[in-house]
Design an enzyme around this catalytic site. Sequence first.
Site, PDB file in Angstrom:
ATOM      1  N   GLU A 213      53.350 -31.551 -33.411  1.00  0.00           N
ATOM      2  CA  GLU A 213      52.836 -30.927 -32.185  1.00  0.00           C
ATOM      3  C   GLU A 213      54.042 -30.639 -31.320  1.00  0.00           C
ATOM      4  OE1 GLU A 213      49.774 -30.087 -31.616  1.00  0.00           O
ATOM      5  OE2 GLU A 213      48.669 -31.165 -33.161  1.00  0.00           O
ATOM      6  N   CYS A 247      52.764 -29.087 -22.337  1.00  0.00           N
ATOM      7  CA  CYS A 247      53.187 -28.223 -23.447  1.00  0.00           C
ATOM      8  C   CYS A 247      52.457 -26.879 -23.446  1.00  0.00           C
ATOM      9  CB  CYS A 247      52.982 -28.934 -24.771  1.00  0.00           C
ATOM     10  SG  CYS A 247      51.304 -29.492 -24.997  1.00  0.00           S
TER      11      CYS A 247
HETATM   12  P1  NAD Z   1      60.321 -37.433 -25.987  1.00  0.00           P
HETATM   13  O1  NAD Z   1      61.740 -37.451 -25.521  1.00  0.00           O
HETATM   14  O2  NAD Z   1      59.379 -38.427 -25.412  1.00  0.00           O
HETATM   15  O3  NAD Z   1      60.348 -37.553 -27.556  1.00  0.00           O
HETATM   16  C1  NAD Z   1      59.167 -37.661 -28.283  1.00  0.00           C
HETATM   17  C2  NAD Z   1      59.266 -38.824 -29.223  1.00  0.00           C
HETATM   18  O4  NAD Z   1      60.353 -38.638 -30.123  1.00  0.00           O
HETATM   19  C3  NAD Z   1      59.492 -40.150 -28.529  1.00  0.00           C
HETATM   20  O5  NAD Z   1      58.565 -41.081 -29.004  1.00  0.00           O
HETATM   21  C4  NAD Z   1      60.918 -40.504 -28.882  1.00  0.00           C
HETATM   22  O6  NAD Z   1      61.111 -41.895 -29.018  1.00  0.00           O
HETATM   23  C5  NAD Z   1      61.144 -39.808 -30.186  1.00  0.00           C
HETATM   24  N1  NAD Z   1      62.531 -39.417 -30.384  1.00  0.00           N
HETATM   25  C6  NAD Z   1      63.360 -38.870 -29.465  1.00  0.00           C
HETATM   26  N2  NAD Z   1      64.566 -38.612 -30.013  1.00  0.00           N
HETATM   27  C7  NAD Z   1      64.499 -39.012 -31.302  1.00  0.00           C
HETATM   28  C8  NAD Z   1      65.415 -39.001 -32.405  1.00  0.00           C
HETATM   29  N3  NAD Z   1      66.640 -38.536 -32.284  1.00  0.00           N
HETATM   30  N4  NAD Z   1      64.989 -39.482 -33.581  1.00  0.00           N
HETATM   31  C9  NAD Z   1      63.744 -39.953 -33.724  1.00  0.00           C
HETATM   32  N5  NAD Z   1      62.829 -39.983 -32.717  1.00  0.00           N
HETATM   33  C10 NAD Z   1      63.195 -39.530 -31.534  1.00  0.00           C
HETATM   34  O7  NAD Z   1      59.646 -36.070 -25.750  1.00  0.00           O
HETATM   35  P2  NAD Z   1      60.280 -34.643 -25.635  1.00  0.00           P
HETATM   36  O8  NAD Z   1      60.808 -34.244 -26.954  1.00  0.00           O
HETATM   37  O9  NAD Z   1      61.140 -34.542 -24.429  1.00  0.00           O
HETATM   38  O10 NAD Z   1      58.893 -33.885 -25.333  1.00  0.00           O
HETATM   39  C11 NAD Z   1      58.857 -32.671 -24.715  1.00  0.00           C
HETATM   40  C12 NAD Z   1      58.493 -31.623 -25.719  1.00  0.00           C
HETATM   41  O11 NAD Z   1      57.270 -31.972 -26.335  1.00  0.00           O
HETATM   42  C13 NAD Z   1      58.264 -30.265 -25.113  1.00  0.00           C
HETATM   43  O12 NAD Z   1      58.860 -29.309 -25.935  1.00  0.00           O
HETATM   44  C14 NAD Z   1      56.760 -30.092 -25.142  1.00  0.00           C
HETATM   45  O13 NAD Z   1      56.330 -28.766 -25.203  1.00  0.00           O
HETATM   46  C15 NAD Z   1      56.411 -30.853 -26.378  1.00  0.00           C
HETATM   47  N6  NAD Z   1      55.049 -31.316 -26.345  1.00  0.00           N
HETATM   48  C16 NAD Z   1      54.172 -30.798 -27.239  1.00  0.00           C
HETATM   49  C17 NAD Z   1      52.849 -31.177 -27.218  1.00  0.00           C
HETATM   50  C18 NAD Z   1      51.856 -30.614 -28.201  1.00  0.00           C
HETATM   51  O14 NAD Z   1      50.785 -31.173 -28.297  1.00  0.00           O
HETATM   52  N7  NAD Z   1      52.170 -29.564 -28.925  1.00  0.00           N
HETATM   53  C19 NAD Z   1      52.405 -32.098 -26.279  1.00  0.00           C
HETATM   54  C20 NAD Z   1      53.332 -32.614 -25.392  1.00  0.00           C
HETATM   55  C21 NAD Z   1      54.646 -32.226 -25.435  1.00  0.00           C
END
Ligand code: NAD
Length: 508
Positions: A213, A247
């Site tokens: 997602e 998102c």
């Molecule tokens: P985040 O930083 O919380 O990361 C998400 C998860 O990935 C966390 O649990 C984190 O621990 C893990 N993570 C981070 N770096 C990692 C790595 N190097 N290796 C392994 N795991 C790792 O969230 P984010 O990425 O900042 O989220 C924002 C993004 O998420 C935006 O692009 C948003 O559009 C997208 N998003 C999508 C949806 C959807 O349903 N499609 C919903 C919410 C957010």
Amino acid sequence: MANFNYGPMLEKMKEVFATGRTRDKSWREGQLRAIVKFLTEQKDALCTALYEDLRKDEFDSMVAEIGFCISEAEWFIRNLSELMKDKRKSLDMVNYLGGKAYIHYEPLGVILDIGAWNYPVQIIISSMISIIAAGNCVVLKPSEISSHTSKVLAELLPKYMDNECVKVVEGAVAETTALLKERWDHIVYTGSGMVGRIVYEAAAKHLTPVTLELGGKCPSYVASDCDMEAVCNRICWTKYMNAGQTCISVDYVLVDESVEETFIDQMIATVNEQFSLNPALSDSYGRIVSERQFDRLIGLMEASPNRQVRLGGESDKGSKFIAPTILTGITPNDRLMQEEIFGPILPVLRVKNHTEAIEFINKRDKPLHLNVFTKKQRIIDEFVQRTSSGGLSANDAMIFRVERGLPFGGVGPSGTGCYGGVEGFANFSHKKSVLQKSQGWEFLFKSMRYAPHTPDKIRKMKLTQDLPKILTKTCKWLAFLIPTFVLIGIAVYFGLTKGLFLKMSNSE
Ligand code: NAD
């Protein structure tokens, strides 16, 4: 870096799954009820955590997080029997005699569910609801960025759930990396495309299927025929809820040039109405999750030297506040138009018409969601048919999430797979094809199917292959002949009775 080993935990969970416990409807229903109980009884703890993480007010916490998940779980409880039923399928001619075909929805096993910080309850709990309804075990890894909510989930959720089948693991990159080394039956990841690639690679090592997602830029098109007040209310609600950290938020607006100023004036009036003239004092307005995200957003704005700030632009790093902002003068080459904004900054770009808007959207990555605002059905249809996005809303935006019949997920760079409702159940199930035959009719099969391939069998094989075509042709002819004969019959019948009637009246 600490060494985490989740292997033994996973092995134990796989053993429990293998007992078949989670397949029972009663287990699934019991766990869904436990989720409702958790959300209801721990509402205050969750609301406090959401306030501390994102300064979400109670209204948004209930509508978009806790209440949303309660409705989702209750929907699954109501529909579980129907969802779990085998789905009968029609049979090919060769299996027709003594056969039946159906799809059996089989749980996948133990699923890893990695959540994001922006809706730290909704994302991880609603995906878990689909996972549990489909009869799987699950390990939740909430985002460490929304640390207060992560802590509440880790401390309180286990008090309600079957702890051998549902676990919460807290942690950041090191813990997630260690989790990803294991052989899961499925991985769900919500977050950025950059980490999405890391997850996909890790999953590929074990050929583990994934649901990703992801995000990206979600465009909105506003046509010249709109009722601007209604449209701006809906765009404003979608864009500035959770300070734009959604998102499926409106990332940017493409507006028909003839109504650009009308749209901007109405947006300013709407923002003032929804968040007051001083949004920093509004209880309904959230904050940016971290200083890192705050700096990123300010950097994005500053990278557009020709921007005209039509509304907002104020910020305060101490409280991580960025005002609802509307910008014009942004070009497609600006970073603001190259990266997902994920904050309360709205670039407004003018287009000649909807055709130009479609071309603009199609030159970029396939969005997670696309919104079209117009009263013309023809234009809505054109967007549906000529663009590609995870989902599309016409004349509204993210409210589509409450529809359990509509799956939630992206396409290409905005994601793969989905959760929620009927499709979410299917996404976390293996759709097992089952063909069941009787042991009868062997004389028929023997005369047609097995070696030796005698000329008689070859003739029958060809006939069987041609039969569908012959039957289709025959049906077409029958479809023509039967009504024709019926009509002729009716005409003859009325002709005869009328003739008889005339004859009788003449003889009188
Ligand atoms: P985040 O930083 O919380 O990361 C998400 C998860 O990935 C966390 O649990 C984190 O621990 C893990 N993570 C981070 N770096 C990692 C790595 N190097 N290796 C392994 N795991 C790792 O969230 P984010 O990425 O900042 O989220 C924002 C993004 O998420 C935006 O692009 C948003 O559009 C997208 N998003 C999508 C949806 C959807 O349903 N499609 C919903 C919410 C957010």
